[in-house]
Design an enzyme around this catalytic site. Sequence first.
Site, PDB file in Angstrom:
ATOM      1  N   ASP A   1       0.852  -1.192   0.000  1.00  0.00           N
ATOM      2  CA  ASP A   1       0.000   0.000   0.000  1.00  0.00           C
ATOM      3  C   ASP A   1       0.893   1.249   0.000  1.00  0.00           C
ATOM      4  O   ASP A   1       1.746   1.402   0.868  1.00  0.00           O
ATOM      5  CB  ASP A   1      -0.883  -0.023   1.253  1.00  0.00           C
ATOM      6  CG  ASP A   1      -1.991   1.015   1.196  1.00  0.00           C
ATOM      7  OD1 ASP A   1      -1.786   2.078   0.576  1.00  0.00           O
ATOM      8  OD2 ASP A   1      -3.058   0.762   1.791  1.00  0.00           O
TER       9      ASP A   1
ATOM     10  N   GLU B   1      -0.496  -8.061  -9.866  1.00  0.00           N
ATOM     11  CA  GLU B   1       0.232  -7.687 -11.086  1.00  0.00           C
ATOM     12  C   GLU B   1      -0.504  -8.173 -12.332  1.00  0.00           C
ATOM     13  O   GLU B   1      -0.650  -7.435 -13.318  1.00  0.00           O
ATOM     14  CB  GLU B   1       1.625  -8.298 -11.012  1.00  0.00           C
ATOM     15  CG  GLU B   1       2.642  -7.756 -11.982  1.00  0.00           C
ATOM     16  CD  GLU B   1       4.036  -8.287 -11.680  1.00  0.00           C
ATOM     17  OE1 GLU B   1       4.926  -8.043 -12.503  1.00  0.00           O
ATOM     18  OE2 GLU B   1       4.222  -8.954 -10.636  1.00  0.00           O
TER      19      GLU B   1
END
EC number: 2.-.-.-
Length: 640
Positions: free
Chosen positions: A544, A620
């Site tokens: 994050d 991803e």
Amino acid sequence: MYNLLRKIALTLYRPFMKEKMKTFINKRLSQDFSDLKDEEYIWIHCSSVGEVNLSEDLVKKFYSISRKNILISVFTDTGYENAVKKYSDKKKIKVIYFPVDDKKKINEILNKIKLKLLVLVETELWPNLINEVNEKNSRIIVVNGRISDRSYPRYKKLKFLLKSMLQKIAFFYMQSEIDKERIVSLGAIKEKVENVGNLKFSISLEKYSDIEKKEYRKFLNIGDRKVFVAGSTRTGEDEIILDVFKRLKNYVLIIVPRHLDRLPKIENLIKENNLTYVKYSDLENNTSTGKENIILVDKMGVLRKLYSISDIAFVGGTLVNIGGHNLLEPLFYRKTVIFGKYTQNVVDIAKEILRRKIGFQVENVEEFVKAIETIENEKNSDEEINSFFEENRLIALNIVKKENLIMNNIKEEAKDLWKHFFHSEKSNYNMYMYKLLDYPEYIMYDNDVMKEKKSKWSEYFGNSDQIAVEIGTGSGNFIYQLAERNPNKNFIGLELRFKRLVLAAQKCKKRNIKNVAFLRKRGEELEDFLANNEISEMYINFPDPWEGTEKNRIIQERLFKTLDKIMKKDGMLYFKTDHDVYYNDVLELVKTLDNYEVIYHTSDLHNSEKAENNIKTEFEQLFLHKHNKNINYIEIKKIV
């Protein structure tokens, strides 16, 4: 019938007992068990020091994985002393003398504890112990089960008595196919017997650093001479060893007899051969000249350390018809082992050693000398020895994982689990929290258990391979592929969410990946379960970025202060992010750190030379599918 015969035999024999035997029995029947607790226990029974050593890896894994108390009973005095010394620092492990199958004393123990599992090491079949534990509806297993050539004919004659007892045992983990066939022929239920291999393959012994070995050579006062260790020698072997030694140049011979009462006879043999010697105890008193041909060991418990510094290692009980002692100890220290033709006690191990060409079997002086010359002249067999242990190191772990699943009553454990996380009783629950219990071989959630692993991860994984940590492992897509690619490394994944932990464990279990553990831990808690210099790599993928509250980011100066402690020199931190500002901030941060440097970075990973070997995380893959955004990547090395 058994107890009646036992009582008659003891009554008739007692008047003729020697004082030593009376002391032996009284010591076992007068034990005080008041410190046993009304808690869950695993009871592991060993006959002697050999079984105590053999079961060490098993005990440690039960201790770390099951979170239950361990009760170890031992029949012999030396075995008891060895076990007490071995586990003196473990509060939840209690060692007792085995109460010679006395029904009253066994029930005294069983009435004090909640026995979940009785583990009989090798073939310690005691009728009262098995019957009384079975009456309590506790599970009984045999581990490393073995029926020797000598015992089998006797057991066959007693099959009519053995069958009912064997069928009270829930499972037999046998050493070999022949042992499996024999126990079934004696009455064990075939479906409850499995050949899992020899637990000796799963040994985890003391390790010695190069500095310790150098200091030990200095203590032995042997200069630059090569070391020939003859371990656990028996009557009739020392003569052969001395004849071999006289053919060698620039060696010191260290003889470690199996039984110390043979020392005077060995001393006479040495003198008859016109050789000089010093006793090990004299070395401790600094009375050695450093020129003696031979060191004669008159002390117990030093053989393994001697093997660790040896150039030539022989294991006794094999040149004479004894059957052989532990062939694996020299191999553990990466020493090619020499042994004789009498290996009936270790036949499977001997065959495997010869098949892999990591040892030599000899019958006479000429063959012995030739084997030594071969060891001196050929390349080291470390790689094959490593492979040998790697393939067999999981025997104990697999047994413990299976039994732990069977032991756990899921409903009761789940209730405890809810309390563990939320400190209260609740009817609503997260189903994945309960599913953690299905993967005890992969997932840890108990802080005490994780803290116990600190500095001991090599014991948990069963090897001394490098350890890598992934912070924020998600559903495990990245770490399972990394572990598959790198079987000679161990991986620890940190994740807080129950569902992600379960999914990650499922991926590893489906693919039978063994070099991974998942911890329900935050990245800020690394020092809770990792010791100094314990890891070599760290992976942080798409953390994050905490826009507006950057102080909450995982990659900050405080992380590197932690890595100063837990990461080895030349260790690596690998970082991926889609956040350009976070990427640039990390690059700038590393410039301010004396102990770290960026050795590679790119703002477009998927179009770089690193793309081919890149493992995509779930995030991803999702991000690439939905957005055409560059992925940033940094490799940071610890240089101090």
